[in-house]
Design a protein around this motif. Structure first.
Motif, PDB file in Angstrom:
ATOM      1  N   GLU A   8      28.890  41.923  43.451  1.00 52.46           N
ATOM      2  CA  GLU A   8      30.231  41.380  43.169  1.00 52.46           C
ATOM      3  C   GLU A   8      31.203  41.743  44.292  1.00 52.46           C
ATOM      4  O   GLU A   8      32.013  40.916  44.717  1.00 52.46           O
ATOM      5  CB  GLU A   8      30.732  41.931  41.838  1.00 52.46           C
ATOM      6  CG  GLU A   8      32.069  41.360  41.403  1.00 52.46           C
ATOM      7  CD  GLU A   8      32.553  41.919  40.074  1.00 52.46           C
ATOM      8  OE1 GLU A   8      33.732  41.700  39.742  1.00 52.46           O
ATOM      9  OE2 GLU A   8      31.757  42.588  39.372  1.00 52.46           O
ATOM     10  N   LYS A  53      33.397  39.226  47.113  1.00 49.37           N
ATOM     11  CA  LYS A  53      34.861  39.184  47.243  1.00 49.37           C
ATOM     12  C   LYS A  53      35.329  39.190  48.704  1.00 49.37           C
ATOM     13  O   LYS A  53      36.487  38.920  48.987  1.00 49.37           O
ATOM     14  CB  LYS A  53      35.474  40.373  46.504  1.00 49.37           C
ATOM     15  CG  LYS A  53      35.394  40.255  44.989  1.00 49.37           C
ATOM     16  CD  LYS A  53      36.009  41.464  44.315  1.00 49.37           C
ATOM     17  CE  LYS A  53      35.932  41.334  42.797  1.00 49.37           C
ATOM     18  NZ  LYS A  53      36.483  42.523  42.102  1.00 49.37           N
ATOM     19  N   GLU A  55      44.471  42.751  47.628  1.00 49.65           N
ATOM     20  CA  GLU A  55      43.310  42.897  48.523  1.00 49.65           C
ATOM     21  C   GLU A  55      43.616  43.919  49.612  1.00 49.65           C
ATOM     22  O   GLU A  55      43.493  43.641  50.798  1.00 49.65           O
ATOM     23  CB  GLU A  55      42.949  41.543  49.127  1.00 49.65           C
ATOM     24  CG  GLU A  55      42.626  40.478  48.091  1.00 49.65           C
ATOM     25  CD  GLU A  55      42.408  39.106  48.707  1.00 49.65           C
ATOM     26  OE1 GLU A  55      41.273  38.815  49.107  1.00 49.65           O
ATOM     27  OE2 GLU A  55      43.377  38.333  48.795  1.00 49.65           O
TER      28      GLU A  55
END
Length: 267
Positions: free
Chosen positions: A109, A113, A140
């Protein structure tokens, strides 16, 4: 006039502002309201202040974008991980039912991203508060190159932990007896796995492992649940109380299961 400030105030109201910059704008807003009330509004003064904040935002956004988005070099590093033997073997380990795959799922995962974007230039941020890739520096806030290095190291650790789990499982008396009655070829595959530090993972090996571990039940220990079980009757508590509460929690987890077939994993 006041309306001339509209473009820059609209820009900053949409921008992904850090708390410190947000506070600066709030202070300017208070000054602005006071100047209107006192009839001493100075357009140039407020414009310069807001433009300074916008310039700082553009600089910070561009720097954060450069760190968090993959460059061509970062993309090559990502592809090296995805094409590595360790990554491939970890993916194959997901087919072994007795192994816990949650850590690997988290790393997959995390890799998903990471995004590549090399198109942004500072001038692009004069009229748009964010890159077309949708980068948000508040959500982020990481260095993509460092993240890749950390994921690579964790993938190696996951692989080694999976091997360790398998080696320990093969030494389990319940499993050993199952290995002894395997077909010769399957038994040979498991024996070879036990004797090498970097085994080749094949479909036949995975089938053999699942066969000898068939009937073993994974039971997940959730950290929050065991904390609640310990705290349920109040703290502090004695050693015996603590031991009894943990045993009670474990007994509840495995009720209706064959104790010798249970294998615990931690969430």
């Amino acid at each position: 006039s006041v309306t001339q400030l509209r473009p820059i105030t609209d820009y900053l109201s949409s921008a992904h502002l850090e708390e410190k910059i947000d506070q600066e704008i709030s202070n300017i807003r208070d000054e602005f309201i006071a100047s209107i009330k006192n009839s001493n509004f100075n357009f140039e003064q407020f414009f310069v202040k807001l433009e300074k904040i916008k310039d700082a935002y553009i600089e910070n956004y561009f720097t954060a974008h450069s760190k968090s988005r993959l460059t061509s070099k970062g993309e090559a590093k990502l592809n090296n991980i995805l094409n590595s033997e360790i990554y491939r073997k970890n993916l194959e380990f997901r087919n072994i039912k007795i192994l816990d795959t949650s850590n690997l799922d988290s790393e997959i995962e995390a890799l998903g991203k990471l995004k590549k974007c090399t198109e942004l230039q500072k001038k692009d941020l004069e009229n748009a508060h964010q890159c077309q890739c949708g980068f948000n520096p508040i959500l982020e806030n990481f260095n993509a190159e460092i993240v890749l290095d950390e994921i690579k190291a964790r993938l190696e650790k996951i692989y080694q932990n999976n091997l360790k789990t398998l080696y320990e499982t093969f030494n389990d008396p319940t499993v050993k007896s199952s290995i002894d009655i395997l077909e010769t070829q399957k038994r040979k595959l498991i024996t070879n796995l036990s004797q090498t530090r970097d085994p080749e993972i094949s479909v036949d090996l995975i089938k053999a492992i699942n066969e000898v571990t068939q009937g073993l039940e994974k039971v997940e220990i959730k950290i929050n649940d065991i904390k609640l079980a310990i705290q349920e009757e109040g703290l502090p508590c004695t050693f015996d109380d603590l031991k009894n509460r943990i045993n009670k929690y474990l007994d509840k987890l495995i009720e209706s299961k064959t104790q010798s077939k249970v294998r615990f994993i931690v969430e």
